[in-house]
Design a protein around this motif. Structure first.
Motif, PDB file in Angstrom:
ATOM      1  N   THR A 101       0.834  -1.197   0.000  1.00  0.00           N
ATOM      2  CA  THR A 101       0.000   0.000   0.000  1.00  0.00           C
ATOM      3  C   THR A 101       0.870   1.250   0.000  1.00  0.00           C
ATOM      4  O   THR A 101       2.000   1.255   0.487  1.00  0.00           O
ATOM      5  N   ALA A 102       0.328   2.312  -0.585  1.00  0.00           N
ATOM      6  CA  ALA A 102       1.046   3.581  -0.682  1.00  0.00           C
ATOM      7  C   ALA A 102       0.048   4.715  -0.552  1.00  0.00           C
ATOM      8  O   ALA A 102      -1.164   4.520  -0.698  1.00  0.00           O
ATOM      9  N   GLN A 103       0.567   5.898  -0.279  1.00  0.00           N
ATOM     10  CA  GLN A 103      -0.265   7.095  -0.306  1.00  0.00           C
ATOM     11  C   GLN A 103       0.475   8.179  -1.071  1.00  0.00           C
ATOM     12  O   GLN A 103       1.639   8.451  -0.817  1.00  0.00           O
ATOM     13  N   TRP A 104      -0.244   8.784  -2.033  1.00  0.00           N
ATOM     14  CA  TRP A 104       0.320   9.886  -2.806  1.00  0.00           C
ATOM     15  C   TRP A 104      -0.234  11.202  -2.275  1.00  0.00           C
ATOM     16  O   TRP A 104      -1.457  11.352  -2.140  1.00  0.00           O
ATOM     17  N   PRO A 105       0.630  12.167  -1.999  1.00  0.00           N
ATOM     18  CA  PRO A 105       0.139  13.473  -1.538  1.00  0.00           C
ATOM     19  C   PRO A 105      -0.580  14.213  -2.660  1.00  0.00           C
ATOM     20  O   PRO A 105      -0.380  13.927  -3.843  1.00  0.00           O
ATOM     21  N   ARG A 106      -1.409  15.166  -2.282  1.00  0.00           N
ATOM     22  CA  ARG A 106      -2.135  15.960  -3.286  1.00  0.00           C
ATOM     23  C   ARG A 106      -1.179  16.832  -4.092  1.00  0.00           C
ATOM     24  O   ARG A 106      -1.490  17.227  -5.236  1.00  0.00           O
ATOM     25  N   THR A 107      -0.044  17.143  -3.519  1.00  0.00           N
ATOM     26  CA  THR A 107       0.993  17.871  -4.240  1.00  0.00           C
ATOM     27  C   THR A 107       2.342  17.381  -3.746  1.00  0.00           C
ATOM     28  O   THR A 107       2.428  16.712  -2.706  1.00  0.00           O
ATOM     29  N   HIS A 108       3.379  17.655  -4.523  1.00  0.00           N
ATOM     30  CA  HIS A 108       4.725  17.175  -4.207  1.00  0.00           C
ATOM     31  C   HIS A 108       5.709  18.187  -4.748  1.00  0.00           C
ATOM     32  O   HIS A 108       5.465  18.832  -5.773  1.00  0.00           O
ATOM     33  N   SER A 109       6.841  18.323  -4.086  1.00  0.00           N
ATOM     34  CA  SER A 109       7.814  19.340  -4.503  1.00  0.00           C
ATOM     35  C   SER A 109       8.420  19.060  -5.869  1.00  0.00           C
ATOM     36  O   SER A 109       8.848  19.985  -6.562  1.00  0.00           O
TER      37      SER A 109
ATOM     38  N   GLY B  70      -2.241  19.715 -14.812  1.00  0.00           N
ATOM     39  CA  GLY B  70      -3.578  19.696 -15.384  1.00  0.00           C
ATOM     40  C   GLY B  70      -4.582  18.981 -14.501  1.00  0.00           C
ATOM     41  O   GLY B  70      -5.513  18.351 -15.009  1.00  0.00           O
ATOM     42  N   GLY B  71      -4.380  19.049 -13.168  1.00  0.00           N
ATOM     43  CA  GLY B  71      -5.309  18.398 -12.254  1.00  0.00           C
ATOM     44  C   GLY B  71      -5.096  16.912 -12.103  1.00  0.00           C
ATOM     45  O   GLY B  71      -5.944  16.216 -11.519  1.00  0.00           O
ATOM     46  N   HIS B  72      -3.967  16.383 -12.598  1.00  0.00           N
ATOM     47  CA  HIS B  72      -3.669  14.957 -12.526  1.00  0.00           C
ATOM     48  C   HIS B  72      -2.417  14.719 -11.691  1.00  0.00           C
ATOM     49  O   HIS B  72      -1.450  15.471 -11.783  1.00  0.00           O
TER      50      HIS B  72
ATOM     51  N   GLY C 107      -7.802  14.383  -6.151  1.00  0.00           N
ATOM     52  CA  GLY C 107      -9.038  14.508  -5.401  1.00  0.00           C
ATOM     53  C   GLY C 107      -8.890  15.430  -4.203  1.00  0.00           C
ATOM     54  O   GLY C 107      -7.850  16.074  -4.013  1.00  0.00           O
ATOM     55  N   PRO C 108      -9.900  15.489  -3.354  1.00  0.00           N
ATOM     56  CA  PRO C 108      -9.866  16.375  -2.190  1.00  0.00           C
ATOM     57  C   PRO C 108      -8.999  15.864  -1.050  1.00  0.00           C
ATOM     58  O   PRO C 108      -8.746  16.578  -0.077  1.00  0.00           O
TER      59      PRO C 108
ATOM     60  N   ALA D  80      -3.290  12.999 -24.337  1.00  0.00           N
ATOM     61  CA  ALA D  80      -3.999  14.253 -24.123  1.00  0.00           C
ATOM     62  C   ALA D  80      -5.233  13.987 -23.286  1.00  0.00           C
ATOM     63  O   ALA D  80      -5.967  13.030 -23.526  1.00  0.00           O
ATOM     64  N   THR D  81      -5.443  14.804 -22.269  1.00  0.00           N
ATOM     65  CA  THR D  81      -6.633  14.706 -21.426  1.00  0.00           C
ATOM     66  C   THR D  81      -7.556  15.872 -21.734  1.00  0.00           C
ATOM     67  O   THR D  81      -7.206  16.775 -22.497  1.00  0.00           O
ATOM     68  N   ALA D  82      -8.714  15.871 -21.116  1.00  0.00           N
ATOM     69  CA  ALA D  82      -9.664  16.965 -21.350  1.00  0.00           C
ATOM     70  C   ALA D  82      -9.041  18.305 -21.002  1.00  0.00           C
ATOM     71  O   ALA D  82      -9.166  19.286 -21.736  1.00  0.00           O
ATOM     72  N   ALA D  83      -8.296  18.339 -19.889  1.00  0.00           N
ATOM     73  CA  ALA D  83      -7.691  19.602 -19.453  1.00  0.00           C
ATOM     74  C   ALA D  83      -6.593  20.036 -20.410  1.00  0.00           C
ATOM     75  O   ALA D  83      -6.506  21.191 -20.816  1.00  0.00           O
ATOM     76  N   THR D  84      -5.718  19.078 -20.819  1.00  0.00           N
ATOM     77  CA  THR D  84      -4.598  19.450 -21.678  1.00  0.00           C
ATOM     78  C   THR D  84      -5.049  19.715 -23.101  1.00  0.00           C
ATOM     79  O   THR D  84      -4.450  20.527 -23.807  1.00  0.00           O
ATOM     80  N   THR D  85      -6.114  19.044 -23.566  1.00  0.00           N
ATOM     81  CA  THR D  85      -6.632  19.325 -24.896  1.00  0.00           C
ATOM     82  C   THR D  85      -7.165  20.742 -24.959  1.00  0.00           C
ATOM     83  O   THR D  85      -6.942  21.482 -25.914  1.00  0.00           O
TER      84      THR D  85
END
Length: 335
Positions: free
Chosen positions: A46-54, A60-62, A109-110, A311-316
């Motif tokens: 198991t792992a946890q990814w932070p909402r942001t990272h240095s 693009g929200g991903h 996500g939140p 390409a995603t919706a945001a990047t398109t």
């Protein structure tokens, strides 16, 4: 460590694993939170990814898909030590690595993303009682949703064997004394970065050729002193070369395959190259743009790789705003 890291009430509390098990110096860079055996040579990590990272910053929200690569990289020493009795001090060396992710499942996500890596090990080789190498087949889920797959083939070498393989290149002091000067970086936005400090490529006279920038002071890519360019630095070089090749098109690097042939040394220039575009892409999915990358040093190939930008919706939408051409780009690799 117990076979099931969550077996006791105390261990069941969410926390990062000890940094020594994932070969990191900084506690803050440990992504893994637990592990358990589900069958012979089959595990869940198991792992946890932070909402942001240095460094592995959202785009693009991903979430950065290289967080999956880093999670698998951390699982290699973890399972080597706790599941296959590899002593500390042994070196795990990548032969091959690949990953493929679902771009939509990477949406930030939140709350931090809880990740499960279902890992099946095959090709387990031993020399006597010592693990010599294996291949990990990984299926990743996020909160129960399919996230992607990965595969990592690696060998395991005791320190004495590693020292013989590396010769003088294993001496950290000697390597530090002979490390080449850091060349100037490419413009960050051309390689999908915001800061010059995070650019790992330096320009040359060709737009399809760059020099690897191995900044040994970088706190993430060089978490501790090493005698060669780390694998995650090389994956980042592939990513930045692919983004530069596709610029100004934008996207997420959802797929990568890489095969390593030798170490990338810090003591001589390493050249990262993409090949010229050959006609129009024939990929039926016009949102996916494969780019092939090769690294050469001292006239020999260090690795070959294929990276796919999706390409995603945001990047398109961003490409449309900037007037970027919609036609996909395909680059073909040499053997």
């Amino acid at each position: 460590m117990s076979t099931d890291h969550s077996a006791s009430p105390v261990a069941a509390l969410s926390s990062a694993l000890p940094r020594e098990y994932v070969h990191k110096s900084a506690h803050s860079e440990v992504l893994l939170t637990g592990w358990r055996t589900v069958a012979p040579d089959e595990y869940v990590v198991t792992a946890q990814w932070p909402r942001t990272h240095s460094f592995y910053t959202p785009d693009g929200g991903h979430h950065d898909p290289l967080l999956l690569a880093e999670s698998v990289r951390q699982a290699i020493p973890l399972l080597s030590h706790v599941a296959y009795d590899v002593p500390f001090g042994h070196r795990q060396i990548w032969d091959t690595f690949s990953y493929s992710t679902n771009a939509e499942a990477l949406a930030v996500g939140p709350t931090p993303a809880d990740i499960s890596l279902h890992i099946r090990c095959s090709g387990i080789a031993r020399r006597g009682r010592r693990l010599a190498g294996l291949t990990m087949h990984v299926t990743a889920t996020r909160d129960g949703q399919f996230l992607g797959t990965a595969e990592a083939g690696f060998t395991n070498q005791p320190e004495a064997v590693y020292q013989r393989l590396r010769g003088g290149n294993a001496d950290l002091d000697e390597v530090a004394a002979r490390t080449i000067p850091l060349p100037p970086p490419l413009t960050p936005r051309r390689v999908g970065r915001d800061r010059f400090h995070d650019v790992v490529l330096s320009p040359t006279s060709s737009t399809r050729r760059a020099q690897l920038r191995a900044d040994v002071t970088h706190p993430i890519l060089f978490d501790h002193p090493v005698d060669h360019a780390p694998g995650m630095l090389l994956l980042e070089a592939v990513r930045q070369a692919a983004y530069r090749s596709a610029f100004p098109r934008r996207g997420v690097l959802t797929d990568m395959e890489i095969r390593f042939f030798r170490y990338a040394e810090l003591t001589s220039a390493c050249w990262i190259e993409t090949l010229p575009t050959v006609g129009r892409a024939t990929d039926p999915d016009r949102h996916r743009h494969p780019v092939s990358v090769v690294a050469r040093q001292n006239g020999e190939e260090v690795f070959t790789a294929t990276a796919t930008i999706t390409a995603t919706a945001a990047t398109t939408g961003a490409a449309a705003t900037t007037g970027a051409a919609p036609a996909p780009l395909r680059v073909y690799a040499t053997p």
